[in-house]
Write an enzyme that holds these catalytic residues in place. Structure first.
Site, short mmCIF file in Angstrom:
data_model
loop_
_atom_site.label_atom_id
_atom_site.label_comp_id
_atom_site.label_asym_id
_atom_site.label_seq_id
_atom_site.Cartn_x
_atom_site.Cartn_y
_atom_site.Cartn_z
N LEU A 126 0.82 -1.22 0.00
CA LEU A 126 0.00 0.00 0.00
C LEU A 126 0.85 1.27 0.00
O LEU A 126 0.31 2.37 0.00
CB LEU A 126 -0.95 0.00 1.20
N LYS A 127 2.17 1.12 0.01
CA LYS A 127 3.09 2.26 -0.12
C LYS A 127 2.71 3.41 0.81
O LYS A 127 2.44 4.52 0.38
CB LYS A 127 3.14 2.73 -1.58
#
Length: 235
Positions: free
Chosen positions: A66-67
């Site tokens: 999900l950075k």
């Protein structure tokens, strides 16, 4: 890292519109795949965390991509929540304080990876973003800072892995997306790509593969062939 079982090195990206479709693909792949990535598309669909829990209950490893990019406290709390759910890998994107917060918050077996440069970007894109540096130098700089921050590794194109490993060796886990078993189609959005065998020989520890498995006529046979390529390249 060379001691990792070849079947654990392949991470199949569940880039699908729904958790149910993701489960169907997992059932189809069976014991051919032990490691899965769940990312932004599924995070915007119902059942994301149920899917994570189900994958863990099925004995699979899970890479939550999900950075995270937010204020350090928020990122730290997000990483802690994922750790408590048993995520094996997660990604963080941002400056030193963000990476430090993520690394400090991990518990159990969760490993934090810093994003370097997306494989959909080439040098022209990096120039457009205002970075006055080559992609290779940018990736190396971010990898150095990730290690200093306490992260376990990075997400990096296979094109940069050899340089990263030459400097950091097994201290740095390298997860490599943009893997294609054959030459990429011109209309595809990945620009910096590599075959599975070439990426392993360059030093990649894990390979992330999405569409080449998902869209194959026989996804399980495709996954098995990739694992065989990984095993041969790692021997």
């Amino acid at each position: 890292m060379s001691r990792i079982d070849p079947r654990d090195r392949l991470i199949v990206a569940l880039d699908l519109p729904s958790a149910q479709q993701a489960r169907t693909l997992v059932h189809q792949l069976g014991d051919s795949v032990r490691f899965y990535k769940i990312g932004m598309e599924l995070a915007m669909a119902p059942g994301f965390f149920d899917l994570l829990d189900w994958l863990k209950a099925e004995g699979k490893q899970v890479f939550v991509d999900l950075k995270f990019f937010d204020i350090p406290e928020t990122v730290g709390r997000a990483v802690r929540n994922l750790s408590e759910r048993g995520a094996d890998l997660c990604t963080v994107h941002g400056n030193q304080s963000i990476m430090e917060a993520a690394a400090a918050a991990k518990t159990g077996g969760t490993r934090v990876l810093a994003v370097t440069a997306l494989t959909s970007l080439d040098q022209g894109d990096i120039d457009d973003l205002g970075f006055q540096v080559s992609i290779a130098d940018l990736v190396l700089s971010r990898a150095r800072r990730a290690l200093e921050a306490g992260c376990d590794g990075v997400v990096s194109s296979g094109l940069e892995v050899a340089r990263l490993k030459a400097e950091a060796g097994d201290k740095l886990v390298c997860v490599t997306p943009g893997i294609r078993p054959v030459e990429n189609r011109l209309e595809a959005d990945q620009k910096r790509i590599m075959t599975p065998a070439d990426a392993i020989r360059a030093g990649a520890d894990y390979l992330v593969v999405g569409r080449p498995v998902r869209d194959a006529d026989d996804p399980r046979a495709t996954a098995d062939a990739m694992v065989a390529d990984i095993a041969a390249a790692a021997s």
